[in-house]
Design a protein around this motif. Structure first.
Motif, mmCIF file in Angstrom:
data_model
loop_
_atom_site.group_PDB
_atom_site.id
_atom_site.type_symbol
_atom_site.label_atom_id
_atom_site.label_comp_id
_atom_site.label_asym_id
_atom_site.label_seq_id
_atom_site.Cartn_x
_atom_site.Cartn_y
_atom_site.Cartn_z
ATOM 1 N N UNK A 215 67.551 45.398 2.509
ATOM 2 C CA UNK A 215 68.603 44.384 2.445
ATOM 3 C C UNK A 215 69.399 44.133 3.715
ATOM 4 N N UNK A 216 70.532 43.387 3.575
ATOM 5 C CA UNK A 216 71.310 42.868 4.703
ATOM 6 C C UNK A 216 71.750 43.913 5.733
ATOM 7 N N UNK A 217 72.103 45.129 5.307
ATOM 8 C CA UNK A 217 72.538 46.148 6.287
ATOM 9 C C UNK A 217 71.413 46.445 7.262
ATOM 10 N N UNK A 218 70.219 46.550 6.699
ATOM 11 C CA UNK A 218 69.053 46.834 7.548
ATOM 12 C C UNK A 218 68.838 45.685 8.538
ATOM 13 N N UNK A 219 68.913 44.442 8.053
ATOM 14 C CA UNK A 219 68.658 43.298 8.936
ATOM 15 C C UNK A 219 69.706 43.236 10.053
ATOM 16 N N UNK A 220 70.947 43.582 9.705
ATOM 17 C CA UNK A 220 72.007 43.539 10.719
ATOM 18 C C UNK A 220 71.763 44.592 11.797
ATOM 19 N N UNK A 221 71.358 45.775 11.351
ATOM 20 C CA UNK A 221 71.084 46.852 12.305
ATOM 21 C C UNK A 221 69.909 46.470 13.209
ATOM 22 N N UNK A 222 68.892 45.868 12.604
ATOM 23 C CA UNK A 222 67.711 45.434 13.365
ATOM 24 C C UNK A 222 68.137 44.488 14.494
ATOM 25 N N UNK A 223 68.971 43.511 14.146
ATOM 26 C CA UNK A 223 69.399 42.518 15.146
ATOM 27 C C UNK A 223 70.256 43.169 16.228
ATOM 28 N N UNK A 224 71.119 44.103 15.825
ATOM 29 C CA UNK A 224 71.979 44.782 16.807
ATOM 30 C C UNK A 224 71.138 45.588 17.788
ATOM 31 N N UNK A 225 70.153 46.295 17.252
ATOM 32 C CA UNK A 225 69.299 47.104 18.135
ATOM 33 C C UNK A 225 68.494 46.218 19.072
ATOM 34 N N UNK A 226 68.020 45.091 18.550
ATOM 35 C CA UNK A 226 67.257 44.176 19.409
ATOM 36 C C UNK A 226 68.136 43.524 20.474
ATOM 37 N N UNK A 227 69.405 43.286 20.136
ATOM 38 C CA UNK A 227 70.299 42.710 21.148
ATOM 39 C C UNK A 227 70.428 43.660 22.350
ATOM 40 N N UNK A 228 70.540 44.960 22.054
ATOM 41 C CA UNK A 228 70.652 45.942 23.145
ATOM 42 C C UNK A 228 69.367 45.932 23.987
ATOM 43 N N UNK A 229 68.216 45.832 23.323
ATOM 44 C CA UNK A 229 66.943 45.802 24.075
ATOM 45 C C UNK A 229 66.848 44.522 24.904
ATOM 46 N N UNK A 230 67.293 43.406 24.320
ATOM 47 C CA UNK A 230 67.268 42.133 25.061
ATOM 48 C C UNK A 230 68.112 42.250 26.331
ATOM 49 N N UNK A 231 69.358 42.727 26.156
ATOM 50 C CA UNK A 231 70.263 42.796 27.308
ATOM 51 C C UNK A 231 69.696 43.743 28.365
ATOM 52 N N UNK A 232 69.071 44.813 27.902
ATOM 53 C CA UNK A 232 68.487 45.794 28.814
ATOM 54 C C UNK A 232 67.388 45.137 29.666
ATOM 55 N N UNK A 233 66.439 44.469 28.997
ATOM 56 C CA UNK A 233 65.323 43.872 29.760
ATOM 57 C C UNK A 233 65.815 42.742 30.675
#
Ligand code: GLN
Length: 396
Positions: free
Chosen positions: A283-301
């Protein structure tokens, strides 16, 4: 004397092998870091892996119902209702496929006749070109222009003709990272309604978003009956190798799509369908965490690419960065990507893979950031050498 005739069909002459997957092969050959093909190098959620093991142990190892196991279709219907208030009848409106890749080709085979036109926003995910060729449809390309990668509404309107059968819309978008706004989607929907055209939407990155909202076109006025919504488990649950995707469409469209799907694949892997039914409960908590983690990877690259002189775009969604390669002085994107993997040890996808004509993507390369921080860091360290290695090559 008998005339020699081709052993292979004319249809296969219309496209090449996937450049994305070819870059993965080249990368392995040169021991490079693969930022080309978009697959995570980190594990899928434990609960999802455990559910797959339980399903195999429970002997769910024979064919599922061809259009999808009941548990997964029910879970999907629930999920579409909760996330987007969509009314999806699991008995008549859902088809589970071998990834969204199969979903797209089964859909086009089910809706297109030879000579039909399919509008494709360009740059586009590599598969849509061969998908059109295999289904006999003629792709009509409409540009998404940098820096925002929006489309010109008048130009799009001009692409709709009496032969237009469908438009493929991919949001969040691969490779541009664009998340289309409600206004843009309304423009597309109005054209579909006026011209009696089907919207085929690839929403595989629906939960990987940094800006904006994900709006399924099917939720816009009058669109439920003329939209084929495609998504899947690969990106959301980091299981690209499981090949579990799905299609939501009105009853009449679904009936045709299910026939194609049945005879092409019989069905998606049965135990993995059970596991994805469990995954959808995260559910939604998982999707939010997924997006947050990907944002960190995006900013990193993005940071690493800037340091290496690549001028990357910052995507609003999905997990790719497009970069301008002009500063490095190569003849084209393919020469650059081949050199980069061989000499610098990092694989990306040449920009031309995402365009109808190679010259349109000549100045671009795509990198993915669905990777752990340590791998991105290693890639970044290698990429720092790009400029000096390119200069040395030019001097030599
Ligand atoms: N969608 C991913 C990409 O664009 C993976 C493509 C594939 O090989 N199926 O890289």
């Amino acid at each position: 004397m008998r005339l020699a005739r081709s052993r292979v069909s004319r249809r296969t002459a219309g496209f090449t092998e996937s450049v994305i997957r070819e870059m993965t092969r080249l990368c392995a050959l040169h021991g490079g870091i693969n930022l080309a093909q978009g697959f995570p190098n980190f594990p899928a959620p434990t609960q999802v892996k455990e559910a797959a093991k339980r399903a195999i142990d429970a002997d769910i190892n024979q064919y599922a119902i061809t259009w999808g196991s009941k548990s997964l279709r029910d879970a999907l219907a629930r999920s579409y209702r909760e996330l987007y208030a969509m009314n999806v009848d699991p008995e008549t409106m859902l088809t589970v496929t071998c990834g969204s890749t199969e979903a797209m080709i089964s859909t086009l085979l089910a809706i297109c006749d030879p000579g039909d036109e399919v509008i494709v926003l360009e740059p586009f995910y590599e598969n849509y070109g061969p998908d059109a060729a295999i289904s006999g449809a003629t792709p009509v390309f409409v540009p998404l222009r940098p820096p925002s990668f929006g489309f010109d509404p008048d130009e799009l309107a001009r692409a709709f003709t009496s032969r237009t059968k469908a438009i493929i819309v991919n949001t969040p978008n691969n490779p541009t990272g664009r998340v289309f706004t409600r206004t843009e989607l309304e423009t597309i929907a109005a054209l579909c309604r006026d011209h009696d055209v089907i919207a085929v939407t690839d929403e595989i990155y629906e939960h990987i978003r940094y800006e904006g909202q994900h709006i399924p076109i099917a939720t816009l006025e009058g669109m439920a009956e003329r939209t084929v919504t495609i998504s899947g488990a690969s990106k959301t649950f980091s299981v690209t190798g499981w090949r579990v995707g799905w299609i939501v469409a009105a009853r009449e469209l679904t009936a045709a799509i299910r026939k194609v799907h049945d005879f092409v694949t019989v069905g998606a892997p049965a135990p993995l369908q059970e596991a994805i039914a469990v995954a959808l409960e995260l559910g939604p908590d998982y999707y939010m965490r997924l997006a947050t983690e990907y944002r960190a990877r995006r900013d990193h690259l993005v940071r690493l690419l800037e340091a290496a002189g690549f001028s990357p775009n910052t995507p609003e969604g999905a997990y790719y960065v497009l970069c301008d390669i002009r500063p490095f002085g190569f003849k084209d994107d393919v020469a650059f990507a081949n050199w980069l993997v061989t000499e610098v040890g990092v694989a990306g996808v040449p920009g031309s893979s995402f365009f109808s004509r190679p010259e349109l993507g000549r100045d671009l390369i795509r990198f993915t950031f669905c990777k752990t921080a340590d791998l991105l860091e290693d890639a970044g360290a290698r990429l720092l050498r790009t400029r000096s290695a390119a200069n040395a090559r030019a001097d030599g």
